[in-house]
Design a protein around this motif. Structure first.
Motif, PDB file in Angstrom:
ATOM      1  N   ALA A   7      21.733  35.409  29.174  1.00 25.63           N
ATOM      2  CA  ALA A   7      22.559  36.111  28.926  1.00 25.63           C
ATOM      3  C   ALA A   7      23.489  36.821  29.965  1.00 25.63           C
ATOM      4  O   ALA A   7      22.870  37.356  31.132  1.00 25.63           O
ATOM      5  N   CYS A   8      24.627  37.230  29.874  1.00 28.76           N
ATOM      6  CA  CYS A   8      25.359  37.929  30.971  1.00 28.76           C
ATOM      7  C   CYS A   8      26.479  38.770  30.512  1.00 28.76           C
ATOM      8  O   CYS A   8      27.023  38.350  29.374  1.00 28.76           O
ATOM      9  N   ARG A   9      26.825  39.750  31.268  1.00 26.89           N
ATOM     10  CA  ARG A   9      27.955  40.678  30.877  1.00 26.89           C
ATOM     11  C   ARG A   9      29.204  39.693  31.064  1.00 26.89           C
ATOM     12  O   ARG A   9      29.286  38.698  31.866  1.00 26.89           O
ATOM     13  N   ALA A  10      30.199  39.865  30.066  1.00 26.73           N
ATOM     14  CA  ALA A  10      31.509  38.933  30.021  1.00 26.73           C
ATOM     15  C   ALA A  10      32.298  39.214  31.379  1.00 26.73           C
ATOM     16  O   ALA A  10      32.611  38.013  31.871  1.00 26.73           O
ATOM     17  N   ASP A  11      32.249  40.316  31.891  1.00 27.03           N
ATOM     18  CA  ASP A  11      32.940  40.362  33.181  1.00 27.03           C
ATOM     19  C   ASP A  11      32.441  39.763  34.390  1.00 27.03           C
ATOM     20  O   ASP A  11      32.933  38.949  35.129  1.00 27.03           O
ATOM     21  N   ARG A  23      35.849  41.066  40.031  1.00 25.67           N
ATOM     22  CA  ARG A  23      35.207  41.410  38.803  1.00 25.67           C
ATOM     23  C   ARG A  23      36.075  42.477  38.272  1.00 25.67           C
ATOM     24  O   ARG A  23      36.037  42.555  36.850  1.00 25.67           O
ATOM     25  N   SER A  24      36.666  43.175  38.963  1.00 24.50           N
ATOM     26  CA  SER A  24      37.521  44.373  38.222  1.00 24.50           C
ATOM     27  C   SER A  24      38.695  43.670  37.453  1.00 24.50           C
ATOM     28  O   SER A  24      39.335  44.112  36.407  1.00 24.50           O
ATOM     29  N   LEU A  25      39.189  42.575  38.098  1.00 25.03           N
ATOM     30  CA  LEU A  25      40.165  41.876  37.316  1.00 25.03           C
ATOM     31  C   LEU A  25      39.799  41.500  36.039  1.00 25.03           C
ATOM     32  O   LEU A  25      40.452  41.620  34.788  1.00 25.03           O
ATOM     33  N   ALA A  26      38.674  40.864  35.783  1.00 19.41           N
ATOM     34  CA  ALA A  26      37.921  40.339  34.669  1.00 19.41           C
ATOM     35  C   ALA A  26      37.723  41.361  33.720  1.00 19.41           C
ATOM     36  O   ALA A  26      37.882  41.414  32.652  1.00 19.41           O
ATOM     37  N   CYS A  27      37.239  42.487  34.114  1.00 21.13           N
ATOM     38  CA  CYS A  27      36.902  43.855  33.604  1.00 21.13           C
ATOM     39  C   CYS A  27      38.321  44.157  32.799  1.00 21.13           C
ATOM     40  O   CYS A  27      38.426  44.467  31.668  1.00 21.13           O
ATOM     41  N   LYS A  28      39.271  44.126  33.621  1.00 21.51           N
ATOM     42  CA  LYS A  28      40.748  44.652  33.038  1.00 21.51           C
ATOM     43  C   LYS A  28      41.096  43.833  31.891  1.00 21.51           C
ATOM     44  O   LYS A  28      41.490  44.058  31.007  1.00 21.51           O
ATOM     45  N   LYS A  48      34.582  44.930  25.237  1.00 22.77           N
ATOM     46  CA  LYS A  48      34.048  45.634  26.352  1.00 22.77           C
ATOM     47  C   LYS A  48      33.510  44.652  27.530  1.00 22.77           C
ATOM     48  O   LYS A  48      32.886  43.511  27.134  1.00 22.77           O
ATOM     49  N   PRO A  49      33.699  44.917  28.769  1.00 19.33           N
ATOM     50  CA  PRO A  49      33.220  44.069  29.718  1.00 19.33           C
ATOM     51  C   PRO A  49      31.561  44.126  29.910  1.00 19.33           C
ATOM     52  O   PRO A  49      31.246  43.024  30.294  1.00 19.33           O
ATOM     53  N   SER A  50      30.982  44.872  29.029  1.00 15.87           N
ATOM     54  CA  SER A  50      29.601  44.810  29.180  1.00 15.87           C
ATOM     55  C   SER A  50      29.091  43.933  27.838  1.00 15.87           C
ATOM     56  O   SER A  50      27.959  43.789  27.840  1.00 15.87           O
ATOM     57  N   ARG A  51      30.124  43.397  27.205  1.00 15.23           N
ATOM     58  CA  ARG A  51      29.420  42.475  26.121  1.00 15.23           C
ATOM     59  C   ARG A  51      28.665  41.442  26.556  1.00 15.23           C
ATOM     60  O   ARG A  51      29.075  40.724  27.501  1.00 15.23           O
ATOM     61  N   SER A  52      27.632  40.967  26.042  1.00 10.44           N
ATOM     62  CA  SER A  52      26.848  39.928  26.360  1.00 10.44           C
ATOM     63  C   SER A  52      27.487  38.334  25.972  1.00 10.44           C
ATOM     64  O   SER A  52      27.840  38.422  24.653  1.00 10.44           O
ATOM     65  N   LEU A  53      27.355  37.594  26.802  1.00  7.68           N
ATOM     66  CA  LEU A  53      27.596  36.289  26.818  1.00  7.68           C
ATOM     67  C   LEU A  53      26.439  35.561  26.852  1.00  7.68           C
ATOM     68  O   LEU A  53      25.845  35.685  27.609  1.00  7.68           O
TER      69      LEU A  53
END
Length: 93
Positions: A7-11, A23-28, A48-53
């Protein structure tokens, strides 16, 4: 940050897979609600950028005038070269 191996944060994943230069572009991008996630046959929006993938998740998003549909294969351990990034996903057709 507590991440399991599958599992990993989406961003973080989008950045490691080299869809975004930072990573900030991915967050946005994630915060704008521009990514659809399908997990276990249920479709939702990654909000949310913190959503797990997780492995097996399917992501669909538009980037650079193209629609990208990929299946997550691994979370990766770092942002490596492009050849390593391509091992994190497969195209879904």
């Amino acid at each position: 940050m507590s991440e399991t191996e599958d599992a990993c944060r989406a961003d973080v994943w989008l950045w490691r897979a080299r869809f975004f230069k930072t990573r900030s572009l991915a967050c946005k991008f994630v915060e704008e609600g521009r990514i659809r996630l399908t997990r276990g046959g249920v479709e939702s929006r990654v909000d949310k950028p913190s959503r797990s993938l997780k492995s097996g998740d399917v992501l669909v998003f538009g980037l650079g005038g193209r629609i990208i549909a990929v299946r997550v294969l691994a979370s990766g351990e770092r942002r490596g070269p492009a050849s390593e990034a391509r091992e994190l996903y497969e195209a879904v057709g």
